[in-house]
Design an enzyme around this catalytic site. Structure first.
Site, mmCIF file in Angstrom:
data_model
loop_
_atom_site.group_PDB
_atom_site.id
_atom_site.type_symbol
_atom_site.label_atom_id
_atom_site.label_comp_id
_atom_site.label_asym_id
_atom_site.label_seq_id
_atom_site.Cartn_x
_atom_site.Cartn_y
_atom_site.Cartn_z
ATOM 1 N N ASP A 156 0.790 -1.143 -0.150
ATOM 2 C CA ASP A 156 -0.106 -0.127 -0.093
ATOM 3 C C ASP A 156 0.896 1.314 -0.146
ATOM 4 O O ASP A 156 1.899 1.125 -0.640
ATOM 5 C CB ASP A 156 -0.962 -0.071 1.275
ATOM 6 C CG ASP A 156 -2.244 0.537 1.052
ATOM 7 O OD1 ASP A 156 -2.114 1.788 0.879
ATOM 8 O OD2 ASP A 156 -3.174 -0.145 1.059
ATOM 9 N N HIS A 206 -3.546 5.924 3.474
ATOM 10 C CA HIS A 206 -4.258 4.941 3.075
ATOM 11 C C HIS A 206 -3.829 3.687 3.800
ATOM 12 O O HIS A 206 -4.480 2.840 4.460
ATOM 13 C CB HIS A 206 -4.406 4.674 1.686
ATOM 14 C CG HIS A 206 -5.254 3.694 1.019
ATOM 15 N ND1 HIS A 206 -4.981 2.351 0.871
ATOM 16 C CD2 HIS A 206 -6.331 3.923 0.504
ATOM 17 C CE1 HIS A 206 -5.937 1.700 0.089
ATOM 18 N NE2 HIS A 206 -6.830 2.635 0.286
ATOM 19 N N SER A 514 -11.369 -1.152 -0.353
ATOM 20 C CA SER A 514 -9.933 -0.980 0.122
ATOM 21 C C SER A 514 -9.981 -1.323 1.787
ATOM 22 O O SER A 514 -9.204 -1.660 2.338
ATOM 23 C CB SER A 514 -9.226 0.186 0.117
ATOM 24 O OG SER A 514 -9.187 0.387 -1.502
#
Ligand SMILES: *[C@@H]1O[C@H](CO)[C@@H](O)[C@H](O)[C@H]1NC(C)=O
Ligand SMILES: *[C@@H]1O[C@H](CO)[C@@H](O)[C@H](O)[C@H]1NC(C)=O
Ligand SMILES: *[C@@H]1O[C@H](CO)[C@@H](O)[C@H](O)[C@H]1NC(C)=O
Ligand SMILES: *[C@@H]1O[C@H](CO)[C@@H](O)[C@H](O)[C@H]1NC(C)=O
Ligand SMILES: *[C@@H]1O[C@H](CO)[C@@H](O)[C@H](O)[C@H]1NC(C)=O
Ligand SMILES: *[C@@H]1O[C@H](CO)[C@@H](O)[C@H](O)[C@H]1NC(C)=O
Ligand SMILES: *[C@@H]1O[C@H](CO)[C@@H](O)[C@H](O)[C@H]1NC(C)=O
Ligand SMILES: *[C@@H]1O[C@H](CO)[C@@H](O)[C@H](O)[C@H]1NC(C)=O
Ligand SMILES: *[C@@H]1O[C@H](CO)[C@@H](O)[C@H](O)[C@H]1NC(C)=O
Length: 877
Positions: A156, A206, A514
């Site tokens: 990520d 994220h 996600s």
């Protein structure tokens, strides 16, 4: 249907045109090159390396300039960036004994939807309300399983390991014990990465959010992720902004495997195919015992067949999203103590702490509310208005001119609204509330004209989410482009509260598949620990355990089950996955279409009783919604994908299911038994628009001391129409078309086209204008495998190829070029001129050989899924 395009080559442009700002799906001149022999068959690693250096020597002998980006250890492949199109052309002209060269794809960062929240000291336990329904609470409280000893790799944006809830350090004995930064802050996907050892996430957030979902242990706010004792590996593949590329992601996956990760979670690309190299590697790693959890994608508004790769990998888990039960929101408190949540575009709370409130109209849902100068006394007050009739900025400016200090706009449709404007003249606060809250607030003010002073709290409070437990609007529809059953299962991904980089506020609420994917990664960590860790359970067994134990859920406000093509086997239930002593295999029934279904539509399920006592099982059928994915236009021969599939609930649209075995079977302890079911297409399949029909075979244990909760569901889904009958290339009198027909010194010819369905092979060749059977070869960039589909309702969502009058000498050489794909996220009002200017892809001009001046036609061919490359009947031409 034959539809060719005539064009004229005047002369060949070799003129510098401003480079493309459109989204190009490939990194130019960069390839994953796979060698002939699989790595296992080599005697030693040293042998592999010497073969590779032989390959490099060959390149040098041919004076081909290149740079090695990555060398892989699990698969016998390297990724190479050639210096120029000329160098890559030369490589494809020489035969260097490679098995396959894949263009390297750029991979966009998964979309997330952020609700900004203040640093709330409120009790956040309500935000984890689905821990009960998904069995997390019971696994942890009753079984004491917390992910101890399990390693989870996060591929990520990196992880902010300095966050106290994620351990506060990096390296041995830290929560984030492994990791690597493959790219550096400035990497955008098409520039050179600058790797280093530190995978800390300080600028994106994220990956930090994902890590918190999997295993935060937050002592300040007292919440935990799914598996709070796992160890993390942080593999950073995204810079602060922009995209990544699949060769980098492959390297990260491989590193995660070699570091001993039990589970990785990732999501790549928009629409994909199981045959992409990253999907193949994901499958390979899964076979070696590493579980791959991947987001199904956030293309829920694009219609069916939109699940992303590599969640399409056979062994990967593709995760859909359901909405959480509660969300933190900025809060208005009325004098009767009623509280309402509001949203602001910049995420900040209103500056005032108390203010008087007034409505701009005496009618709820008034038309064009606030669109004219206000008639009410708004001086010093905050004005409540209905949405619609004019721009947000006009309403807000009207209030501002009347002396108001703020505006609250209520939605005229169900759900929340966040008014967002770009008018510099607005200087007052503005925010939005849902229609339901608008109704409450409006009538409160009408009933209590003397209690119009309300409070704007500085801290966020938790509010129930109206869509709790149903599919998130953004969650992509399946099935796979080859009708494989994807997504596999659902998990909470809408309105998820978790950790965020310390520099960015420490906590955030994000939404996206996600967020659902790491939920499952955490759940798999619990499963692995329950079986002793060390990759004890393989990918297939994990799939079976999770999919068998899903809980199918309904369409919002409906009695019908959501389509299998949207929810897979329903909401994950880890407790039953861990404790159940029954398994059913295969875990899914893929019906395909009429041309590719099973003989007599019969399917065998094996029920395995792993318990110590014989068990009796009841076998039954539960129908789910049939989803009409296409509409038929005109005469009936034109079918078009619908952005919003229509759910059909009449019985004629359901599968016809018969349990051929006895509906009650007894399975002795530690034995298995086969049952047979017949699942035939809906009775009126032939007259229906193309639809996905679906449901579940339910296997319920009769004497169940667990309150009847132990039911296994085996999802099935199929297409009513033969896939070969659906259009792939959109063909009518206006498309495909040439945006410019003359090739001259200033510009290439630009070919624009749209795919209604994903195609395994898209090719464009040059033919004689007078005699179309005379073919001169492929245009550079005119040979692409596995191309995702366009949103055909959006005329700006197109593929654009540049042609400079040259032809490639082989398909491999043609595949060096690429096309520009107009980004779906760009605003709608793109002018044709802008498209033309930005779509030019100049590097293809250097590939292949030039044709003589003259008049030619282009022939566009898109292969249908399941189609045979050799058979013209299997193409839309
Ligand atoms: C090799 O390529 C370079 C430019 O990339 C060129 O200057 C040189 O002359 C070439 N050498 C041979 C032997 O072709
Ligand atoms: C938060 O609320 C839950 C249930 O409402 C309660 O069990 C818990 O003790 C509370 N935690 C704190 C820190 O107040
Ligand atoms: C979850 O289950 C626990 C008992 O296991 C119960 O105390 C708690 O109230 C439940 N929470 C929710 C949100 O249902
Ligand atoms: C989990 O998958 C989702 C998709 O990226 C991705 O956004 C998220 O970052 C991935 N999680 C992990 C664990 O890498
Ligand atoms: C609102 O809450 C406050 C403090 O909790 C309480 O004192 C007050 O009586 C409540 N007002 C109403 C109208 O319920
Ligand atoms: C709210 O306060 C902040 C900080 O004082 C200020 O920057 C901002 O302009 C104010 N916003 C409005 C709408 O008054
Ligand atoms: C689908 O294909 C099958 C097998 O080729 C064929 O029998 C059937 O007629 C086709 N269905 C339709 C609707 O064309
Ligand atoms: C059950 O079905 C599977 C798959 O069709 C088959 O391999 C197996 O032999 C069958 N077992 C029995 C006991 O019939
Ligand atoms: C061709 O199809 C596109 C996409 O549906 C549509 O916008 C366009 O109007 C069509 N053209 C004609 C001539 O029907």
């Amino acid at each position: 249907m034959l539809n060719m395009i005539q064009l004229m080559i005047v002369s060949i442009a070799l003129f510098a045109v401003s480079t493309s700002s459109l989204e190009i799906d490939f990194v130019p001149n960069t390839f994953v090159i796979e060698f002939d022999r699989p790595i296992q068959s080599f005697a030693s690693k040293r042998h592999v390396l010497s073969k590779r250096s032989l390959f490099y020597q060959q390149l040098e002998a041919y004076n081909i300039s290149y740079e090695v980006r990555h060398e892989y250890e699990i698969i016998n492949a390297v990724s190479i960036a050639f210096k120029s199109a000329h160098d890559s052309s030369l490589f494809f002209e020489k035969s260097l004994g490679v098995k396959k060269a894949w263009p390297v794809n750029t991979v966009s960062k998964p979309a997330v939807y952020q609700t900004k929240s203040q640093d709330s000291n409120d009790n956040v336990s309500s935000l984890f309300g689905l821990y009960n329904a998904t069995g997390i609470t019971r696994v942890r409280d009753e079984l004491g399983i917390t992910g101890q000893g399990i390693k989870v790799g996060i591929i990520d944006t990196g992880v902010d390991y300095m966050h106290p809830a994620l351990g506060g350090c990096f390296g041995a004995n830290c929560r984030v014990a492994y990791g690597y930064d493959f790219v550096g802050d400035d990497y955008m996907g098409d520039n050179a990465p600058s790797p280093d050892d530190d995978p800390r996430d300080t600028c994106n957030g994220h990956g930090t959010h994902v890590a918190g979902i999997i295993g935060a242990r937050d002592t300040k706010l007292q919440f935990t992720g799914i598996a709070p004792d796992v160890t993390f590996g942080a593999y950073r593949i995204f810079g602060c902004s922009g995209s990544s590329s699949d060769d980098v992601i492959m390297k990260a996956m491989e590193r995660a495997y070699l570091d001993g990760m039990d589970i990785i979670n990732l999501s790549l690309g928009d629409v994909g195919w199981p045959e992409s190299p990253a999907s193949l590697l994901a499958d390979e790693l899964a076979l070696k015992g590493m579980i791959v959890c991947a987001a199904a994608g956030n293309e829920g508004d694009k219609g069916i067949f939109e699940v992303g790769a590599p969640s399409l990998g056979k062994h990967a888990l593709s995760i859909a999203s359901v909405d959480n039960t509660h969300v933190l929101s900025h809060t208005i408190r009325l004098q009767n103590n009623l509280t309402l949540g509001y949203l602001t575009a910049n995420g900040a709370v209103f500056n005032v702490s108390t203010a008087r409130l007034t409505t701009s109209s005496d009618e709820f849902l008034a038309d064009r509310d606030g669109c004219e100068p206000l008639k009410v006394n708004a001086m010093g007050k905050i004005v409540l208005m209905n949405r619609g009739g004019c721009m947000f900025s006009q309403k807000i400016l009207n209030a501002q001119e009347a002396g108001a200090i703020g505006v609250i706009i209520y939605n005229n449709n169900p759900g929340p609204v966040t008014p967002s404007i770009s008018d510099g003249k607005v200087s007052i606060d503005y925010g939005g509330i849902s229609k339901a809250d608008g109704y409450e607030l409006f009538h409160y003010l009408r009933r209590n004209p003397n209690s119009d002073t309300v409070e704007f709290l500085k801290q966020d409070l938790s509010f129930p989410v109206p869509t709790a437990g149903s599919i998130s609007a953004f969650s992509s529809w399946g099935l796979g482009p080859d009708l494989s059953l994807k997504p596999d299962i659902s998990a909470p991904g809408g309105q998820i509260y978790s950790t965020y980089p310390v520099d960015m506020g420490s906590y955030a609420t994000l939404s996206g598949t996600s967020m659902a994917s790491p939920y499952v990664a955490g759940a798999v960590a619990l499963l692995q620990e329950s079986r002793g860790g060390n990759r004890a359970i393989g990918a297939q067994e994990v799939r079976t355990m999770l999919i068998n134990n899903g809980h199918p859920f309904n369409v919002l406000h409906s009695e019908s089950l959501e389509s299998v093509a949207r929810q897979g086997s329903g909401l994950i239930d880890v407790y039953h996955a861990v404790t159940s002593d029954t398994s059913v295999f295969p875990e899914q029934i893929r019906l395909n279409d009429a041309e590719h279904g099973a003989q007599n539509n019969e399917y065998t399920l094996t029920i395995k009783n792993n318990g110590r006592l014989a068990s009796e099982y009841q076998i039954s059928h539960v129908v789910a919604s049939t989803a009409q994915g296409f509409k038929i236009k005109g005469t009936g021969s034109d079918v078009f994908p619908l952005k919003k599939p229509i759910l059909l609930s009449h019985h004629e649209a359901d599968a016809v299911v018969d349990i051929l075995s006895s509906p009650v079977v007894l399975v002795p302890a530690n034995e298995a038994l086969n049952v047979t079911v017949r699942i035939a297409p809906p009775a009126n399949a032939a007259s229906m628009p193309p639809s996905i029909y679906s449901g579940y075979i339910a296997i319920s244990k009769s004497q169940d001391n667990d309150g009847g909760g132990d039911v296994k569901y085996v999802p099935y889904a199929g297409l009513t129409t033969n896939l070969s009958q659906l259009p792939v290339l959109l063909v009518n009198s206006t498309t495909p078309r040439l945006l410019s027909q003359r090739i001259n010194v200033f510009s290439p010819a630009l070919l624009s086209l749209q795919l209604a369905e994903a195609s395994p092979l898209l090719s464009v060749s040059v033919v004689n204008a007078a005699d179309v059977s005379q073919n001169y070869g492929l245009i550079p960039g005119g040979y692409s495998r596995y191309v995702g589909r366009n949103s055909i309702d959006d005329p700006t969502d197109v593929l654009i190829m540049s042609w400079y009058g040259n032809v490639a000498t082989s398909p491999e050489q043609a595949s060096l070029g690429t096309f520009a794909r107009h980004s779906r996220t760009q605003q709608e009002d793109v002018q044709q001129q802008d498209l033309l200017a930005t779509a030019v892809n100049q590097h293809v001009s250097q590939i292949g050989t030039k044709l003589d001046k003259g008049v030619y036609k282009l022939k566009v061919m898109a292969l249908k899924p399941f189609g045979n490359v050799e058979n013209d009947q299997d193409y839309d031409i």
